[in-house]
Design a protein around this motif. Structure first.
Motif, PDB file in Angstrom:
ATOM      1  N   ALA A  30       0.830  -1.200   0.000  1.00 47.51           N
ATOM      2  CA  ALA A  30       0.000   0.000   0.000  1.00 47.51           C
ATOM      3  C   ALA A  30       0.870   1.259   0.000  1.00 47.51           C
ATOM      4  O   ALA A  30       0.581   2.243  -0.692  1.00 47.51           O
ATOM      5  N   LEU A  31       1.944   1.237   0.773  1.00 46.51           N
ATOM      6  CA  LEU A  31       2.871   2.366   0.810  1.00 46.51           C
ATOM      7  C   LEU A  31       3.525   2.572  -0.555  1.00 46.51           C
ATOM      8  O   LEU A  31       3.666   3.710  -1.021  1.00 46.51           O
ATOM      9  N   THR A  32       3.898   1.484  -1.207  1.00 44.05           N
ATOM     10  CA  THR A  32       4.486   1.578  -2.547  1.00 44.05           C
ATOM     11  C   THR A  32       3.473   2.139  -3.534  1.00 44.05           C
ATOM     12  O   THR A  32       3.816   2.949  -4.403  1.00 44.05           O
ATOM     13  N   ALA A  33       2.204   1.745  -3.417  1.00 42.22           N
ATOM     14  CA  ALA A  33       1.161   2.236  -4.317  1.00 42.22           C
ATOM     15  C   ALA A  33       1.000   3.747  -4.202  1.00 42.22           C
ATOM     16  O   ALA A  33       0.870   4.455  -5.213  1.00 42.22           O
ATOM     17  N   VAL A  34       1.013   4.254  -2.978  1.00 45.67           N
ATOM     18  CA  VAL A  34       0.921   5.704  -2.776  1.00 45.67           C
ATOM     19  C   VAL A  34       2.140   6.397  -3.380  1.00 45.67           C
ATOM     20  O   VAL A  34       2.037   7.484  -3.954  1.00 45.67           O
ATOM     21  N   TYR A  75      -0.664   3.923 -16.625  1.00 45.20           N
ATOM     22  CA  TYR A  75       0.408   4.591 -15.893  1.00 45.20           C
ATOM     23  C   TYR A  75       0.959   3.711 -14.776  1.00 45.20           C
ATOM     24  O   TYR A  75       2.177   3.553 -14.624  1.00 45.20           O
ATOM     25  N   LEU A  76       0.089   3.115 -13.987  1.00 45.40           N
ATOM     26  CA  LEU A  76       0.527   2.274 -12.880  1.00 45.40           C
ATOM     27  C   LEU A  76       1.213   1.004 -13.369  1.00 45.40           C
ATOM     28  O   LEU A  76       2.246   0.584 -12.830  1.00 45.40           O
ATOM     29  N   GLN A 126       0.255  -6.852  -9.109  1.00 49.50           N
ATOM     30  CA  GLN A 126      -1.147  -6.495  -9.324  1.00 49.50           C
ATOM     31  C   GLN A 126      -1.807  -5.920  -8.068  1.00 49.50           C
ATOM     32  O   GLN A 126      -2.743  -5.116  -8.156  1.00 49.50           O
ATOM     33  N   THR A 127      -1.322  -6.318  -6.900  1.00 47.61           N
ATOM     34  CA  THR A 127      -1.866  -5.741  -5.656  1.00 47.61           C
ATOM     35  C   THR A 127      -1.539  -4.264  -5.566  1.00 47.61           C
ATOM     36  O   THR A 127      -2.389  -3.442  -5.210  1.00 47.61           O
ATOM     37  N   ILE A 128      -0.295  -3.912  -5.907  1.00 51.21           N
ATOM     38  CA  ILE A 128       0.108  -2.503  -5.902  1.00 51.21           C
ATOM     39  C   ILE A 128      -0.689  -1.720  -6.930  1.00 51.21           C
ATOM     40  O   ILE A 128      -1.147  -0.599  -6.661  1.00 51.21           O
ATOM     41  N   VAL A 129      -0.887  -2.294  -8.105  1.00 48.11           N
ATOM     42  CA  VAL A 129      -1.666  -1.625  -9.151  1.00 48.11           C
ATOM     43  C   VAL A 129      -3.095  -1.362  -8.682  1.00 48.11           C
ATOM     44  O   VAL A 129      -3.655  -0.271  -8.882  1.00 48.11           O
ATOM     45  N   THR A 175      10.666  -2.405  -2.926  1.00 48.46           N
ATOM     46  CA  THR A 175      11.143  -1.759  -1.705  1.00 48.46           C
ATOM     47  C   THR A 175      11.826  -0.441  -2.026  1.00 48.46           C
ATOM     48  O   THR A 175      11.642   0.554  -1.314  1.00 48.46           O
ATOM     49  N   ALA A 176      12.609  -0.398  -3.102  1.00 45.91           N
ATOM     50  CA  ALA A 176      13.274   0.845  -3.510  1.00 45.91           C
ATOM     51  C   ALA A 176      12.253   1.921  -3.855  1.00 45.91           C
ATOM     52  O   ALA A 176      12.446   3.109  -3.537  1.00 45.91           O
ATOM     53  N   LEU A 177      11.157   1.526  -4.506  1.00 46.44           N
ATOM     54  CA  LEU A 177      10.092   2.481  -4.827  1.00 46.44           C
ATOM     55  C   LEU A 177       9.452   3.027  -3.555  1.00 46.44           C
ATOM     56  O   LEU A 177       9.125   4.212  -3.467  1.00 46.44           O
ATOM     57  N   ALA A 178       9.261   2.152  -2.566  1.00 45.77           N
ATOM     58  CA  ALA A 178       8.712   2.607  -1.289  1.00 45.77           C
ATOM     59  C   ALA A 178       9.662   3.583  -0.602  1.00 45.77           C
ATOM     60  O   ALA A 178       9.242   4.601  -0.047  1.00 45.77           O
ATOM     61  N   VAL A 179      10.961   3.291  -0.656  1.00 49.79           N
ATOM     62  CA  VAL A 179      11.970   4.189  -0.067  1.00 49.79           C
ATOM     63  C   VAL A 179      11.931   5.548  -0.739  1.00 49.79           C
ATOM     64  O   VAL A 179      11.960   6.590  -0.068  1.00 49.79           O
ATOM     65  N   TYR A 180      11.856   5.546  -2.054  1.00 52.19           N
ATOM     66  CA  TYR A 180      11.820   6.809  -2.806  1.00 52.19           C
ATOM     67  C   TYR A 180      10.581   7.621  -2.449  1.00 52.19           C
ATOM     68  O   TYR A 180      10.636   8.849  -2.310  1.00 52.19           O
ATOM     69  N   GLY A 181       9.460   6.932  -2.274  1.00 51.31           N
ATOM     70  CA  GLY A 181       8.246   7.631  -1.859  1.00 51.31           C
ATOM     71  C   GLY A 181       8.364   8.208  -0.468  1.00 51.31           C
ATOM     72  O   GLY A 181       7.935   9.340  -0.214  1.00 51.31           O
ATOM     73  N   VAL A 182       8.950   7.453   0.450  1.00 49.65           N
ATOM     74  CA  VAL A 182       9.158   7.950   1.809  1.00 49.65           C
ATOM     75  C   VAL A 182      10.098   9.146   1.793  1.00 49.65           C
ATOM     76  O   VAL A 182       9.891  10.127   2.521  1.00 49.65           O
TER      77      VAL A 182
END
Length: 489
Positions: free
Chosen positions: A83-87, A153-154, A161-164, A310-317
């Motif tokens: 969910a964090l990665t999706a945001v 886009y996603l 698919q869960t993130i999408v 995980t890297a995408l989540a880090v970048y978002g954070v």
């Protein structure tokens, strides 16, 4: 011929509050008409006190908004890391939406402040009404964009698919019901343009507070409310924006007497819209480039297949934490722009230069504190987001490598706002293009070829060097061609 001189023997006229015109022989002919738009504090208040008066409420409100962004992601991270990665993946699309709305509002702000300085009431009113019209049109455009492009886009960024699914739910709520966002930005800029930043603080604090309170309630289903998960986070966001827009409208109608809102008989005027976008379009491009950069960086990070999500989540954070430092500086600039634009219209170069100096000094202090925090306690920041060991392994070096670039950003952000306020917003666009397209993204990609994800983050300090050089060059040009020329007029 109008004269400002008072002749001896006619003091009674002054005491009765009359100002008279004289003809060439010096005889009084009729009462002098007052200017339709009165001088306000941006032309007379001492600059130090004025910058505090204009900026501090906005800095505080932007700080609270940054806190909301962080709290929002903290709650979303409690759902799961996906969910964090999706945001995080939704962030560039949201930024693109905000870039159009915010850039248009910047154009309205600068144009309206300049017209106030010129004391042209009719032009002030037209600037405001056309700005509100553009806010409505921009919302409609992005609602259509959302329906057409959200899923492609996603899917271009992840195969999970869960993130999408999470991202699709989040984006559609935020964009299809995002009208509050566009109107809030425009109405708040109208308040800023006339120096009423205390009301802007009220609207932004209200929206942010609403978000912070209802985020956990709607995400986790507290009390009588249903458990909505990531949809609850998006719903809390749009409801907060609508609340802020309603409050900003009330404040404008009740307290913003410098602007006369006349809906009856209104027609969009192409000449006014062109003037708004002369300043606003480069700001839109600048912010949209940021959206493109974030999206492209997501693709580059996706090259590291084993740690991509995980890297995408880090970048978002990182961007959430980044806003904690940068948002107050943007609030400072929001207070600075109308001061500079007003005094440029009023042809007062000394007030312009002093505003610039004080703004850069203040921004530098804020950024230095932020960089120090990123260097000293990065692990504690990531702990707020329920970070896994893998997130900490990637995230801690990222914050420490990027942090020094904040110092150059302090100068660049302030000078970019100077360019916008004085009608040279294309300079901001050139700086942003040079920074992001010529250095940041190419260097990030080349560094990714080393196979070490930590090397990718060095692209940020590398790019900031070019940004600083270009900003200083364009400022010297602006100073010579515009600010110093005011002394000759």
């Amino acid at each position: 011929m109008r004269t400002a001189e008072w002749k001896q023997g006619h003091l009674p006229f002054f005491f009765f509050g009359l100002r008279l015109e004289t003809n060439q022989s010096g005889r009084y002919t009729r009462p002098m008409q007052e200017n339709k738009v009165q001088e306000n504090k941006m032309g007379v208040m001492p600059i130090g006190r004025l910058l505090i008066n204009m900026s501090v409420p906005m800095m505080l409100s932007m700080f609270v908004i940054a806190m909301y962004n962080i709290v929002d992601s903290i709650f979303v991270s409690r759902i799961n890391e996906e969910a964090l990665t999706a945001v995080s993946l939704a962030f560039p699309f949201q930024t693109l939406m905000i870039s159009f709305g915010g850039g248009t509002a910047v154009g309205v702000n600068a144009l309206l402040s300049m017209r106030l300085g010129q004391k042209n009431q009719e032009a002030v009113n037209k600037s405001a009404m056309n700005g509100l019209f553009l806010a409505a049109m921009t919302y409609i455009f992005f609602a259509v964009m959302c329906l057409l492009f959200t899923m492609p886009y996603l899917k271009s960024q992840t195969q999970n698919q869960t993130i999408v699914a999470y991202g699709n739910t989040y984006l559609k709520i935020c964009m299809l019901f995002g009208f509050g966002c566009f109107f809030a930005m425009t109405l708040e800029r109208l308040l800023q343009s006339t120096g009423k930043t205390i009301f802007t603080m009220g609207t932004q604090l209200t929206g942010a507070a609403f978000n912070i309170v209802f985020d956990p309630i709607l995400i986790f289903g507290i009390g009588p409310f249903p458990k909505m998960g990531i949809a609850g986070a998006a719903t809390a966001t749009v409801l907060g924006q609508i609340m802020a827009a309603i409050l900003a409208l009330v404040f404008n109608l009740k307290f913003n007497k410098e602007i006369q809102f006349k809906l009856k008989g209104f027609r969009p005027e192409l000449s006014v819209i062109k003037q708004i976008y002369k300043v606003g379009a480069p700001s839109i491009v600048l912010q949209a480039l940021g959206s493109l950069t974030t999206y492209t960086m997501n693709l580059i990070l996706g090259l590291f297949k084993e740690v991509a999500d995980t890297a995408l989540a880090v970048y978002g954070v990182y961007f959430k934490l980044n806003s904690f430092i940068f948002m107050p500086v943007f609030g400072l600039n929001g207070g600075m722009v109308p001061i500079i634009a007003y005094n440029y219209g009023a042809k007062n170069p000394e007030r312009i230069k002093k505003t610039i100096r004080l703004s850069i000094m203040t921004a530098a202090v804020i950024m230095t504190v932020g960089a120090a925090l990123f260097e000293l306690i990065p692990g504690k920041f990531f702990a707020l987001f329920n970070a896994s060991d893998k997130m900490l392994e990637i995230g801690i070096p990222a914050l420490r490598i990027i942090a020094p670039s904040f110092l150059g950003a302090a100068v660049c952000i302030c000078l970019g706002s100077v360019f916008q306020a004085m009608g040279n917003a294309t300079y901001s666009m050139f700086v942003s293009i040079g920074r992001q397209l010529l250095l940041l993204l190419p260097s990030a990609y080349l560094l990714s070829l080393t196979g070490n994800i930590n090397n990718v983050w060095w692209s940020y300090p590398i790019a900031e060097v070019l940004s600083l050089v270009l900003s200083l060059f364009f400022y010297e040009k602006t100073k010579r061609q515009k600010i110093e020329e005011l002394n000759k007029s």
